[in-house]
Design an enzyme around this catalytic site. Sequence first.
Site, mmCIF file in Angstrom:
data_model
loop_
_atom_site.group_PDB
_atom_site.id
_atom_site.type_symbol
_atom_site.label_atom_id
_atom_site.label_comp_id
_atom_site.label_asym_id
_atom_site.label_seq_id
_atom_site.Cartn_x
_atom_site.Cartn_y
_atom_site.Cartn_z
ATOM 1 N N HIS A 38 -4.225 -2.279 1.171
ATOM 2 C CA HIS A 38 -5.543 -2.491 0.592
ATOM 3 C C HIS A 38 -5.520 -1.753 -0.738
ATOM 4 O O HIS A 38 -4.747 -0.793 -0.911
ATOM 5 C CB HIS A 38 -6.633 -1.914 1.498
ATOM 6 N N ASP A 55 -5.708 1.834 -0.230
ATOM 7 C CA ASP A 55 -4.553 2.463 0.432
ATOM 8 C C ASP A 55 -3.595 2.926 -0.669
ATOM 9 O O ASP A 55 -2.945 3.962 -0.564
ATOM 10 C CB ASP A 55 -3.759 1.474 1.309
#
Length: 343
Positions: A49, A52
């Site tokens: 993501h 992330d």
Amino acid sequence: MQGEFRFSFGPWNIHEGADPFGPEVRKTIPFHEKLETYKKLGFDGIQFHDDDAVPNLNNMTQSEIVKEASELKKALDDHGLTAEFVAPRLWMDPRTIDGAFTSNCPECRKYAIERLKTTADIAEALGTKNIVFWLAREGTYIRESKDPVVATERIAEALQTVLDYNKNIRVMIESKPNEPVDHAFIPTIGHAIAMGLMTNAPDRVGCLIETAHAILANLCPSEEMGFALAHKKLWSVHLNDQNGLKFDQDQTFGMVDPRRALNQVRVLDKHGYGLNGEWVGLDVKVLRTQKDEVALKHLEYSRKIFLRLLEISRSLDDAKIDALIAERDYEELNYYILDAILK
Ligand code: XLS
Ligand code: MG
């Protein structure tokens, strides 16, 4: 028989075990330690993501974001890992309470588009051309709250914006029929593929099929994969398992239905999935009951089950299957497949 497969997963697949009814039950594994686990478990690809990759991105300038993502790229290189895709996390921020691209609030839609562009910048810095649209909150709890025509157009507009913003990127749409919303706007892979036709670059819009999401739509995952493969649009998968129509379970691949898992492996293998660099992503969740020291087995075993099923699939005698099909002896065919799995 086709090629070899490469495996990927996202850092969210190693987690502390919190669910809507209880807190974390395991220690947090810091991101840099997660990186160490990939190769040991037989994985070469990592899915992200946007946050992330760059955790604090909402409070950073564009150049700070790109700098941090470029540093991460170096760390990935050091570990021999490849970034498979980046997906904007458009469901946690207060501005995404009512969805992102389809939110009824214009300011919130603007935020979602800006964040999508940032995702494209991060993807470029990480050396991947793939962006995933998992449209978590694009849908309704109350049917009358959003016009479905306008919502579909807004999703297409977001797609077009990012395709124009960076001509190197391509978008893989991950369909899911419900959860967290009641009715999602892109519930199946047919919907996902059709979205590309609303842009001026359909060749840069494909899809990612997640086993559990197909099952949640009451569909057969290998058939969904076949549909996407026939359209040359299956650019990624999230293999896992799901026990019927309930919350998204992300179970270890093959946990519920090994035959259904075999058929997914088989359709991928038979039709050359992976030969153009596609990854086998495993989107599997650790059981909350696993203790710290055994909390990575779901990844290890999902990959192992895939490879065992691949072996079974490749051992099947195609001439025999063709003969049974020609005879229309599907009962015998059923036994042949079950026997191969049960051996
Ligand atoms: C949710 C998805 C999600 C995407 C990436 O079910 O797996 O994590 O794949 O946003
Ligand atoms: Mg997924």
